[in-house]
Design a protein around this motif. Sequence first.
Motif, PDB file in Angstrom:
ATOM      1  N   UNK A  84       0.824  -1.200   0.000  1.00 29.31           N
ATOM      2  CA  UNK A  84       0.000   0.000   0.000  1.00 29.31           C
ATOM      3  C   UNK A  84       0.867   1.263   0.000  1.00 29.31           C
ATOM      4  N   UNK A  85       0.612   2.195  -0.941  1.00 29.32           N
ATOM      5  CA  UNK A  85       1.365   3.453  -0.970  1.00 29.32           C
ATOM      6  C   UNK A  85       1.060   4.306   0.258  1.00 29.32           C
ATOM      7  N   UNK A  86       1.931   5.259   0.535  1.00 29.02           N
ATOM      8  CA  UNK A  86       1.700   6.163   1.649  1.00 29.02           C
ATOM      9  C   UNK A  86       0.625   7.180   1.292  1.00 29.02           C
ATOM     10  N   UNK A  87      -0.063   7.660   2.316  1.00 28.44           N
ATOM     11  CA  UNK A  87      -1.071   8.689   2.111  1.00 28.44           C
ATOM     12  C   UNK A  87      -2.341   8.139   1.497  1.00 28.44           C
ATOM     13  N   UNK A  88      -3.156   9.041   0.943  1.00 27.91           N
ATOM     14  CA  UNK A  88      -4.398   8.650   0.307  1.00 27.91           C
ATOM     15  C   UNK A  88      -4.090   7.937  -1.002  1.00 27.91           C
ATOM     16  N   UNK A  89      -4.576   6.721  -1.140  1.00 32.04           N
ATOM     17  CA  UNK A  89      -4.275   5.924  -2.331  1.00 32.04           C
ATOM     18  C   UNK A  89      -5.541   5.206  -2.792  1.00 32.04           C
ATOM     19  N   UNK A  90      -6.372   5.867  -3.614  1.00 31.63           N
ATOM     20  CA  UNK A  90      -7.584   5.215  -4.125  1.00 31.63           C
ATOM     21  C   UNK A  90      -7.228   3.958  -4.905  1.00 31.63           C
TER      22      UNK A  90
END
Length: 322
Positions: A221-227
């Motif tokens: 999972x990428x950092x921050x908001x990741x739709x």
Amino acid sequence: MTARAHHFVPRCYLGHFTANKKVVVVNINTGETFATNPKNVAQERDFNSVDLDGVPPDALEQAYGNFEGELAPILKRVAGGDIDLTKEEFDCILNLVALLAIRNPRHRDRFSEFQDDIRQRLLEATTATKERWENHVNKARAAGYMEGVADVPYEVIRRSIADRDFKFVTTTTEHAQIEVDVLDTLLQVLGSRHWRWLRAGAGSGGFITCDHPVALFWDVRPKGLAPLGFGLKGTTVLFPISPSVALEGSFEYRGGPITLDAFCVGDFNLRLLAAAHRQIYSPNDKFLLFDGSAFFGKVDLIERIKIRALTATPRAGTRSAG
């Protein structure tokens, strides 16, 4: 006769997760469990009904039925272990994956809430002042849209909108049109992924499925908001076809068919559990899930569900019992 009970997960698919023609069902919200015929699950009344001039209300349901008629023998072969498919046969399975990914109650509920919120906000803007509202009413009357409709005092309208006393409902026709429009694009995206067959190893308990059996997740999972989306690299799609066979799709080539041990099958099942809306399905009680530290089965799963329900924080506006 017009078909009314419409399956959003096909019976020809669910039938491969049965034993003695029954599927074991676990409600992931309540912990309720029972065994039943697949015709009784993953279906809603008039789910695919359309209201179009000159078109029978179950026309779309009949079209899906024709597709499932072509799909059923392919699924039967794969469930039996034959994964040597032609491109046309594999594309038929990808069509099923695409349909299951976009045509389900959870997506419809979210889209309906979104549409309702937008329309409510438009009404709030339209009734922001008495003059603006009366201007809209006068234009509507001049266009003949309000013939026979009595005037309602502005204050009543404004209060009703502010309190959201009513709800806009998206029709099944609107849902169906959007789903059909999105289908071709999603199929192209799914077709661009690399797919490989997964087999459940001996002693693994086998794959489960659910009422939303297309599990999409980040590999890291990428950092921050990741739709999350089907067209994004670094994601994987899992789709069980039977307790013994499943599909994995990614944008990175990962090789040919593989057999998964109990740990990997348990992780697969945990991801299907996370993708489920209300229910998971299995032919028996022997399925296993693996949470990274321990295996657990149906009994432990039900216990976890009940504990979660008891410890859940009450939502605003509700009152706890006792």
